[in-house]
Scaffold this motif. Structure first.
Motif, PDB file in Angstrom:
ATOM      1  N   ILE A  23       0.773 -13.361  -6.503  1.00  0.00           N
ATOM      2  CA  ILE A  23       1.529 -12.138  -6.225  1.00  0.00           C
ATOM      3  C   ILE A  23       1.666 -11.963  -4.710  1.00  0.00           C
ATOM      4  N   PHE A  24       2.894 -11.691  -4.277  1.00  0.00           N
ATOM      5  CA  PHE A  24       3.186 -11.418  -2.876  1.00  0.00           C
ATOM      6  C   PHE A  24       3.172  -9.917  -2.640  1.00  0.00           C
ATOM      7  N   THR A  25       2.764  -9.522  -1.434  1.00  0.00           N
ATOM      8  CA  THR A  25       2.839  -8.124  -1.014  1.00  0.00           C
ATOM      9  C   THR A  25       3.486  -8.101   0.359  1.00  0.00           C
ATOM     10  N   ALA A  26       4.567  -7.324   0.486  1.00  0.00           N
ATOM     11  CA  ALA A  26       5.248  -7.150   1.767  1.00  0.00           C
ATOM     12  C   ALA A  26       5.045  -5.700   2.198  1.00  0.00           C
ATOM     13  N   LYS A  27       4.764  -5.508   3.500  1.00  0.00           N
ATOM     14  CA  LYS A  27       4.515  -4.170   4.031  1.00  0.00           C
ATOM     15  C   LYS A  27       5.371  -3.920   5.263  1.00  0.00           C
ATOM     16  N   LYS A  28       5.835  -2.685   5.407  1.00  0.00           N
ATOM     17  CA  LYS A  28       6.617  -2.259   6.563  1.00  0.00           C
ATOM     18  C   LYS A  28       6.004  -0.975   7.103  1.00  0.00           C
ATOM     19  N   THR A  29       5.446  -1.039   8.292  1.00  0.00           N
ATOM     20  CA  THR A  29       4.815   0.105   8.926  1.00  0.00           C
ATOM     21  C   THR A  29       5.858   1.144   9.337  1.00  0.00           C
ATOM     22  N   ARG A  47      16.386  -7.834  -2.805  1.00  0.00           N
ATOM     23  CA  ARG A  47      17.752  -8.332  -2.633  1.00  0.00           C
ATOM     24  C   ARG A  47      17.778  -9.612  -1.800  1.00  0.00           C
ATOM     25  N   LEU A  48      16.934  -9.688  -0.778  1.00  0.00           N
ATOM     26  CA  LEU A  48      16.879 -10.886   0.058  1.00  0.00           C
ATOM     27  C   LEU A  48      16.377 -12.106  -0.709  1.00  0.00           C
ATOM     28  N   LEU A  49      15.540 -11.882  -1.704  1.00  0.00           N
ATOM     29  CA  LEU A  49      14.945 -12.983  -2.457  1.00  0.00           C
ATOM     30  C   LEU A  49      15.608 -13.220  -3.813  1.00  0.00           C
ATOM     31  N   ALA A  50      16.614 -12.423  -4.144  1.00  0.00           N
ATOM     32  CA  ALA A  50      17.289 -12.544  -5.450  1.00  0.00           C
ATOM     33  C   ALA A  50      17.919 -13.925  -5.586  1.00  0.00           C
ATOM     34  N   PRO A  51      17.907 -14.486  -6.744  1.00  0.00           N
ATOM     35  CA  PRO A  51      17.398 -14.031  -8.036  1.00  0.00           C
ATOM     36  C   PRO A  51      15.988 -14.531  -8.323  1.00  0.00           C
ATOM     37  N   HIS A  52      15.263 -14.962  -7.300  1.00  0.00           N
ATOM     38  CA  HIS A  52      13.952 -15.597  -7.501  1.00  0.00           C
ATOM     39  C   HIS A  52      12.783 -14.623  -7.581  1.00  0.00           C
ATOM     40  N   ALA A  53      12.977 -13.374  -7.163  1.00  0.00           N
ATOM     41  CA  ALA A  53      11.865 -12.417  -7.108  1.00  0.00           C
ATOM     42  C   ALA A  53      11.916 -11.422  -8.251  1.00  0.00           C
ATOM     43  N   GLU A  54      10.729 -11.086  -8.746  1.00  0.00           N
ATOM     44  CA  GLU A  54      10.582 -10.082  -9.801  1.00  0.00           C
ATOM     45  C   GLU A  54       9.621  -9.014  -9.283  1.00  0.00           C
ATOM     46  N   MET A  55      10.126  -7.795  -9.098  1.00  0.00           N
ATOM     47  CA  MET A  55       9.320  -6.718  -8.540  1.00  0.00           C
ATOM     48  C   MET A  55       8.258  -6.256  -9.535  1.00  0.00           C
ATOM     49  N   ILE A  56       7.057  -6.048  -9.025  1.00  0.00           N
ATOM     50  CA  ILE A  56       5.948  -5.540  -9.836  1.00  0.00           C
ATOM     51  C   ILE A  56       5.721  -4.062  -9.549  1.00  0.00           C
ATOM     52  N   VAL A  81       5.792  -3.395  -1.210  1.00  0.00           N
ATOM     53  CA  VAL A  81       6.377  -3.889  -2.453  1.00  0.00           C
ATOM     54  C   VAL A  81       5.573  -5.118  -2.863  1.00  0.00           C
ATOM     55  N   THR A  82       5.184  -5.174  -4.133  1.00  0.00           N
ATOM     56  CA  THR A  82       4.525  -6.358  -4.677  1.00  0.00           C
ATOM     57  C   THR A  82       5.506  -7.032  -5.623  1.00  0.00           C
ATOM     58  N   PHE A  83       5.533  -8.367  -5.570  1.00  0.00           N
ATOM     59  CA  PHE A  83       6.488  -9.105  -6.383  1.00  0.00           C
ATOM     60  C   PHE A  83       5.981 -10.504  -6.686  1.00  0.00           C
ATOM     61  N   LYS A  84       6.561 -11.097  -7.723  1.00  0.00           N
ATOM     62  CA  LYS A  84       6.293 -12.489  -8.092  1.00  0.00           C
ATOM     63  C   LYS A  84       7.564 -13.282  -7.849  1.00  0.00           C
ATOM     64  N   VAL A  85       7.397 -14.557  -7.573  1.00  0.00           N
ATOM     65  CA  VAL A  85       8.542 -15.453  -7.434  1.00  0.00           C
ATOM     66  C   VAL A  85       8.594 -16.299  -8.707  1.00  0.00           C
TER      67      VAL A  85
END
Length: 86
Positions: A23-29, A47-56, A81-85
């Motif tokens: 699981i990936f986690t991206a953060k924006k301060t 949107r940047l990772l579509a269609p490979h990412a699935e939001m958790i 945001v946490t997501f899987k590829v």
């Protein structure tokens, strides 16, 4: 997609990207964003990772100002945001 490719794709919108147990986690301060849900940030990343990412999950982690807090730490305010590829 490799972890390095994912980080390169979203590095201009996310301050920190981590990976653990598939699981990936991206953060924006942020400094001004306490009333936002984090949905706008999550949509940008997915949107940047579509269609490979699935939001958790996504959200807003608010913490009162602490001088010198590290980006994305527990004493920092950030959208996440946490997501899987797939």
């Amino acid at each position: 997609m490799t972890t390095k490719e994912i980080k390169a794709l979203i590095s201009h919108v996310a301050d920190r990207v981590s990976f653990s147990k598939g699981i990936f986690t991206a953060k924006k301060t942020y400094y001004w964003g306490v009333t936002q849900s984090g949905e706008v940030f999550a949509d940008k990343v997915i949107r940047l990772l579509a269609p490979h990412a699935e939001m958790i999950d996504y959200g807003n982690h608010f913490h009162g100002f602490v001088g010198g807090a590290k980006t994305g730490s527990g004493k920092d305010s950030y959208f996440y945001v946490t997501f899987k590829v797939v």
